[in-house]
Write an enzyme that holds these catalytic residues in place. Sequence first.
Site, PDB file in Angstrom:
ATOM      1  N   HIS A 122       0.813  -1.223   0.000  1.00  0.00           N
ATOM      2  CA  HIS A 122       0.000   0.000   0.000  1.00  0.00           C
ATOM      3  C   HIS A 122       0.847   1.274   0.000  1.00  0.00           C
ATOM      4  CE1 HIS A 122      -3.704  -2.368   1.733  1.00  0.00           C
ATOM      5  NE2 HIS A 122      -3.445  -2.646   0.481  1.00  0.00           N
ATOM      6  N   GLY A 186      -1.481  -9.592  12.494  1.00  0.00           N
ATOM      7  CA  GLY A 186      -2.082  -8.278  12.747  1.00  0.00           C
ATOM      8  C   GLY A 186      -2.862  -7.695  11.595  1.00  0.00           C
ATOM      9  N   PRO A 213      -5.064 -10.983  18.246  1.00  0.00           N
ATOM     10  CA  PRO A 213      -5.789 -11.167  19.513  1.00  0.00           C
ATOM     11  C   PRO A 213      -7.218 -11.662  19.304  1.00  0.00           C
ATOM     12  CG  PRO A 213      -4.832  -8.953  19.370  1.00  0.00           C
ATOM     13  CD  PRO A 213      -4.680  -9.582  18.017  1.00  0.00           C
TER      14      PRO A 213
HETATM   15  P1  OAD Z   1      -7.207  -3.529  10.385  1.00  0.00           P
HETATM   16  O1  OAD Z   1      -7.349  -2.362  11.277  1.00  0.00           O
HETATM   17  O2  OAD Z   1      -8.338  -3.871   9.479  1.00  0.00           O
HETATM   18  O3  OAD Z   1      -6.910  -4.818  11.262  1.00  0.00           O
HETATM   19  C1  OAD Z   1      -5.930  -4.795  12.269  1.00  0.00           C
HETATM   20  C2  OAD Z   1      -5.890  -6.175  12.886  1.00  0.00           C
HETATM   21  O4  OAD Z   1      -4.850  -6.188  13.853  1.00  0.00           O
HETATM   22  C3  OAD Z   1      -7.179  -6.573  13.627  1.00  0.00           C
HETATM   23  O5  OAD Z   1      -7.569  -7.863  13.206  1.00  0.00           O
HETATM   24  C4  OAD Z   1      -6.757  -6.569  15.102  1.00  0.00           C
HETATM   25  O6  OAD Z   1      -7.451  -7.548  15.863  1.00  0.00           O
HETATM   26  C5  OAD Z   1      -5.291  -6.886  15.000  1.00  0.00           C
HETATM   27  N1  OAD Z   1      -4.457  -6.410  16.120  1.00  0.00           N
HETATM   28  C6  OAD Z   1      -4.656  -5.345  16.942  1.00  0.00           C
HETATM   29  N2  OAD Z   1      -3.649  -5.227  17.831  1.00  0.00           N
HETATM   30  C7  OAD Z   1      -2.784  -6.237  17.561  1.00  0.00           C
HETATM   31  C8  OAD Z   1      -1.536  -6.669  18.118  1.00  0.00           C
HETATM   32  N3  OAD Z   1      -0.970  -6.016  19.146  1.00  0.00           N
HETATM   33  N4  OAD Z   1      -0.929  -7.750  17.588  1.00  0.00           N
HETATM   34  C9  OAD Z   1      -1.493  -8.432  16.557  1.00  0.00           C
HETATM   35  N5  OAD Z   1      -2.656  -8.072  15.985  1.00  0.00           N
HETATM   36  C10 OAD Z   1      -3.299  -7.000  16.469  1.00  0.00           C
HETATM   37  O7  OAD Z   1      -5.848  -3.342   9.571  1.00  0.00           O
HETATM   38  P2  OAD Z   1      -5.357  -4.069   8.235  1.00  0.00           P
HETATM   39  O8  OAD Z   1      -5.866  -5.459   8.144  1.00  0.00           O
HETATM   40  O9  OAD Z   1      -3.906  -3.844   8.136  1.00  0.00           O
HETATM   41  O10 OAD Z   1      -5.737   0.246   3.541  1.00  0.00           O
HETATM   42  O11 OAD Z   1      -6.097  -3.169   7.158  1.00  0.00           O
HETATM   43  C11 OAD Z   1      -5.846  -3.366   5.821  1.00  0.00           C
HETATM   44  C12 OAD Z   1      -6.001  -2.096   5.067  1.00  0.00           C
HETATM   45  O12 OAD Z   1      -7.255  -1.469   5.358  1.00  0.00           O
HETATM   46  C13 OAD Z   1      -5.009  -1.010   5.426  1.00  0.00           C
HETATM   47  O13 OAD Z   1      -3.780  -1.173   4.776  1.00  0.00           O
HETATM   48  C14 OAD Z   1      -5.703   0.233   4.983  1.00  0.00           C
HETATM   49  C15 OAD Z   1      -7.052  -0.047   5.554  1.00  0.00           C
HETATM   50  O14 OAD Z   1      -8.117   0.622   4.997  1.00  0.00           O
HETATM   51  C16 OAD Z   1      -5.808   1.406   2.875  1.00  0.00           C
HETATM   52  O15 OAD Z   1      -5.789   2.498   3.428  1.00  0.00           O
HETATM   53  C17 OAD Z   1      -5.898   1.218   1.398  1.00  0.00           C
END
Ligand code: OAD
Length: 241
Positions: A122, A186, A213
């Site tokens: 991204h 994550g 988590p």
């Molecule tokens: P999300 O915010 O959708 O998901 C974050 C994930 O991290 C969730 O499943 C949480 O449960 C988990 N999480 C939180 N704290 C954590 C920790 N300490 N250790 C491990 N996991 C943890 O974020 P992404 O999946 O990265 O795109 O989102 C994907 C895309 O959506 C991003 O790149 C962005 C967003 O819209 C664009 O902006 C195009």
Amino acid sequence: MPGAVIPDDLCDLIGAARRVVALTGAGISAESGVPTFRDAQTGLWAQYDPAELATPEAFARDPALVWRWYRWRRELIAGVAPNSGHRALARWAARAESLVVVTQNVDGLHHQAGQEQVIELHGNITRTRCVNGHVVEAAEPERERCSRCGARLRPDVVWFGEALPEGALEAAERAVREADLVLSVGTSSLVQPAASLPVWAITAGKPVVEINPVATPISGQVRFSLRGKAGELLPALADCA
Ligand code: OAD
């Protein structure tokens, strides 16, 4: 969870793995203080509307608003540091034949942790480019124009509805194809095309280890679904390598 207990069969799998791919999302940077997107209350999309801030249409409509939001995120990210999760992957990479990080994050924290092979699906929020794709340096990008073509400047990130950087998905798919172990760390596994990578690995019969988590759409299909924080579990996993 210092001394997180890793099942013996998982530790053996890690010890035997030569080529590893780590697919990472916002959760790996959460413990550094970077907000995630979809976590209730703390997630950015709980507070801001992506349609107003993270689409080409939003930028065309109100570039000043979009730039204000990105400037705020740039400043936030400039003030944080990699955490034990990013560092554990970099340490693991030094021991494996190869460890490629494929990240949806734009914060550059994997690089800062010393990780050499990083595919940024991204983009990177610290970079500026013009709407025609020229990457440039600009102290005040919201006011300046592209030094090469005169077009408007924008952050070098992927917005909703846009294609990934050229070659990034192909490079990620190649890394997954060559991997004998895949980690999904994550990420909510909801945003395409990134979310297709672990599914593809599962379908190909590769061992996939998920660290989160909470449960995600792929939790029921992966070989190991570890419920916990990346900064606590990844150091324990890296110790098996
Ligand atoms: P999300 O915010 O959708 O998901 C974050 C994930 O991290 C969730 O499943 C949480 O449960 C988990 N999480 C939180 N704290 C954590 C920790 N300490 N250790 C491990 N996991 C943890 O974020 P992404 O999946 O990265 O795109 O989102 C994907 C895309 O959506 C991003 O790149 C962005 C967003 O819209 C664009 O902006 C195009």
